[in-house]
Every structure is written in structure tokens, then in C-alpha cells.
Design a protein around this motif. Sequence first.
Motif, PDB file in Angstrom:
ATOM      1  N   LEU A   1      33.076  26.565  13.388  1.00  0.00           N
ATOM      2  CA  LEU A   1      33.690  25.235  13.404  1.00  0.00           C
ATOM      3  C   LEU A   1      33.765  24.704  14.830  1.00  0.00           C
ATOM      4  O   LEU A   1      33.528  23.517  15.078  1.00  0.00           O
ATOM      5  CB  LEU A   1      35.090  25.301  12.790  1.00  0.00           C
ATOM      6  N   GLY A   2      34.114  25.584  15.789  1.00  0.00           N
ATOM      7  CA  GLY A   2      34.146  25.172  17.186  1.00  0.00           C
ATOM      8  C   GLY A   2      32.778  24.702  17.655  1.00  0.00           C
ATOM      9  O   GLY A   2      32.660  23.673  18.331  1.00  0.00           O
ATOM     10  N   ASP A   3      31.721  25.427  17.283  1.00  0.00           N
ATOM     11  CA  ASP A   3      30.367  25.034  17.649  1.00  0.00           C
ATOM     12  C   ASP A   3      29.985  23.683  17.066  1.00  0.00           C
ATOM     13  O   ASP A   3      29.145  22.960  17.622  1.00  0.00           O
ATOM     14  CB  ASP A   3      29.366  26.091  17.166  1.00  0.00           C
TER      15      ASP A   3
ATOM     16  N   ASP B   1      29.560  26.304   7.767  1.00  0.00           N
ATOM     17  CA  ASP B   1      28.881  25.128   7.197  1.00  0.00           C
ATOM     18  C   ASP B   1      29.620  24.619   5.972  1.00  0.00           C
ATOM     19  O   ASP B   1      29.826  23.411   5.807  1.00  0.00           O
ATOM     20  CB  ASP B   1      27.442  25.479   6.820  1.00  0.00           C
ATOM     21  N   GLU B   2      30.023  25.537   5.101  1.00  0.00           N
ATOM     22  CA  GLU B   2      30.719  25.130   3.873  1.00  0.00           C
ATOM     23  C   GLU B   2      32.099  24.550   4.185  1.00  0.00           C
ATOM     24  O   GLU B   2      32.539  23.601   3.538  1.00  0.00           O
ATOM     25  CB  GLU B   2      30.836  26.318   2.925  1.00  0.00           C
ATOM     26  N   VAL B   3      32.759  25.100   5.191  1.00  0.00           N
ATOM     27  CA  VAL B   3      34.061  24.563   5.575  1.00  0.00           C
ATOM     28  C   VAL B   3      33.895  23.175   6.189  1.00  0.00           C
ATOM     29  O   VAL B   3      34.698  22.259   5.919  1.00  0.00           O
ATOM     30  CB  VAL B   3      34.771  25.513   6.563  1.00  0.00           C
TER      31      VAL B   3
ATOM     32  N   GLY C   1      33.945  16.031   3.457  1.00  0.00           N
ATOM     33  CA  GLY C   1      33.679  15.496   2.130  1.00  0.00           C
ATOM     34  C   GLY C   1      34.803  14.648   1.605  1.00  0.00           C
ATOM     35  O   GLY C   1      35.767  14.313   2.291  1.00  0.00           O
ATOM     36  N   ARG C   2      34.706  14.290   0.336  1.00  0.00           N
ATOM     37  CA  ARG C   2      35.725  13.458  -0.305  1.00  0.00           C
ATOM     38  C   ARG C   2      36.979  14.286  -0.563  1.00  0.00           C
ATOM     39  O   ARG C   2      36.909  15.457  -0.937  1.00  0.00           O
ATOM     40  CB  ARG C   2      35.196  12.889  -1.621  1.00  0.00           C
TER      41      ARG C   2
END
Length: 404
Positions: free
Chosen positions: A181-183, A325-327, A333-334
Motif C-alpha cells: 500500500l505504501g508503494d 492490489d486487492e486492498v 472501489g464503490r
Amino acid sequence: MTVYQLDAAMVRDAVTAARPDSPDDEEAVSSAFARAAWSVLCEPGDGVAGDVVAACGADRALSLLLERADPQRWLDAGGGRLDVGAAEVAAGIERWSPRLSARGVVSALTSAARLGARLVLPGDAAWPSGADDLGRHAPLALWVRGRLAALEPPGGSVAVVGSRDSTAYGEHMAIEIAGGLGDRGFSVVSGAAYGIDAAAHRAALAVKRTTVAFVAGGVDRAYPAGHRDLLTRIAAYGAVVAELPCGASPTRWRFLQRNRLIAACSQAVVVVEAGRRSGSLNTAGHAAALGRPLGAVPGPATSALSAGCHRLLREYDAACVTSADEVAELALGRLPTEQPTLLEGMADDPDAVRVLDALSPRSARAADELARRTGLAPRTVAATLGLLALGGRVRESATGWVRA
């Protein structure tokens, strides 16, 4: 000239030391001092305090408390905007009055300034907009050690939380997700506890990205003590944030209330590893109640430390996430709609939690002392002690009450 029964120059010096880049006109100083005072007077999440400050203004509400005004004067000052009645205002006055000390507020401001911490108020550029979604339970002020810009990062933020008693698997997943997430430009938000929280903060620091720790005591208190160096590093690359002033001690009640800030000040919340009764589920409950996207990392079916995550996936419509990626997709997302809240039934009665936190198993404490420590009205403390005594959780001695 005096302000709140204090020398005006003393008040101005104390406020400007904790808010050096803010307006220093009389109205701004008085309002900032009053907000700081309310962070001393009430416990986090006090909805009645939130109502009276919103309706009357922080400075007018503080003046009413100093004047020992009756509840009707508070209602009149609110001009019909108060959502509470006279009985709730009266109970609030009983809670706040034992902590009423103007010089104590000056001390809180000067202690923060010595530490390099800053007082951040609603309306400031650094104020985290998500906190306002808490409505009457929103913080009245925040004390921040570190970079103010970290509270509202341009890339957004995601909370990564989980068990203190984490496994190697859980910490590995927290590191992978938080570092990823930081990246991707996100700030990582957590609570600086042992286990998953610490792994998430360290991963963000390892990739030299912003991370924010919301703590349950003052920003000057290293809790847990073993994380003193970690908290110093977090302040260097991000921020350590508290709703309570310097010197305040963390308690179980304050941890539970702190969790609502973690959820509110994040775009999404991910639970990496959590037992069935983990405090992380409380954070997840706040996220669901606020409409924040909620994710959970699955674990081994036989692991008790993943039982809470599996419950989120099975019963509360959390998204199954296994990578950064999924996070990121979850955060961008919505927003989910009508997610059930986990707040009901997840903890003991809040008054009982606060009274038990304030009690010692060895040193007896009088009911008046418990009222001061908990921020509850004396009669609420007395009633709660009676119920706890019936349940065998406390006992009365010749000199006061002790935890059984």
C-alpha cells in the motif's frame, strides 16, 4: 483582562505555543483554548459534549460550565439546536465538573508544545475530514506529534489492523499488504499495538511512506513501552495522534473509542488476523457502521487467530483480500451499503468497562475518585458499582472499592 478566569496573556502564550501557525486574535485564541479544555473535560466519544459544543460553540459551552449554569441555560444557549434534553445535559455537567481546571488546560497545551506536538481543530487544513463522519461522537480536538499533513494525505489512507498475539503468517501478510500500500501511495493507519499493528507500521516505514498511529492515551505516553522507538519513527515519517491531552493514560474504554478514529480516518479497513473476540473486530464494526469498505485476510481454518477474520467474511460481508492490489481496489472501489454493525454485543456495558478500568485489585478507591478517573457522573458510578458487586466483579472494603 482575563479569559476563563485566567490571565489573557497566559492563555494566548499557551495556545500559540501549541498552534504556532494559527490566528492569534482574541476570538481564535479563546475558541482554541476552549476546544483544548473539552478534550480534557470529557472522555472520547462523549455525544452530549459533542452536541453542546456543536450547538453552543466550544467557548460558550465552557463558559456555561465555569458559571455552573443550570441545564435550562444550556438549552437556551443552544437556540433549539441541541438534540439532547435537560436530563442529559445535567448528567453531562456531573461528568465534566470533577475535571474542571483551567490551569490544567494550560498545562496540557504547554506540555504539548514542549514535546513538539500540535493541537489540531475542526476547520484546520490538517483536520482529517473523515473524522466528521462520526457526527456527535467526533473528536472535539486532536493532539498530533509529527507531520500535520499526514492526517489528510493526498494519496488516501487504509487502516491495517489485527491481533496483538499475531502469528508469523499474520505478520507476513501485514508486511506484504502495508508495504505494498505504501508503494502505491497510500498512508498506512493503525494503532501502534504489538503484533499486526506494529508489523503494518514497520512495513510502511521500511518503504519510507507515511504511517499514522492513533493512540489511546496522550501522544507523550509510549504505550506499549516497548514501542517507544517505533512511535518516534512514526512521528518522523507520519504522525502519532491522540484525542486526549498529554499525560492521559490509555484504558480499555479509550482503546475501544480510539478504534472509531482509525476507521473514520481511513478510506478502508483491513483486518489481517484476529481472534473471535479481538479488539480489531471493534474497529471493523466502526468501519461497517461508517460505510467504510471492510476487508479481511483469510487464514488457516484451524487457526483460532483467524476465526475473527472468517467471521467477518461469513457473517458481515467483508471482502476477502490477500494482497496489496486487492486492498487498493477495495479502497478505491464503490462503498458497500447497509453493512451490519458489529458494535452491538461486542463489548461489555461501556460504563462498566470504564469503572473496571479505573479500579485496582489491590488499592481501594472511593466512588468520588472513580468518578474523576472515569469521567462518569458520581451517581452513574454508584449505580454501576452496585451492579458489578452483584455480579461479583467488584467488592467494597472499609476504604473504598476494589476489583475482584
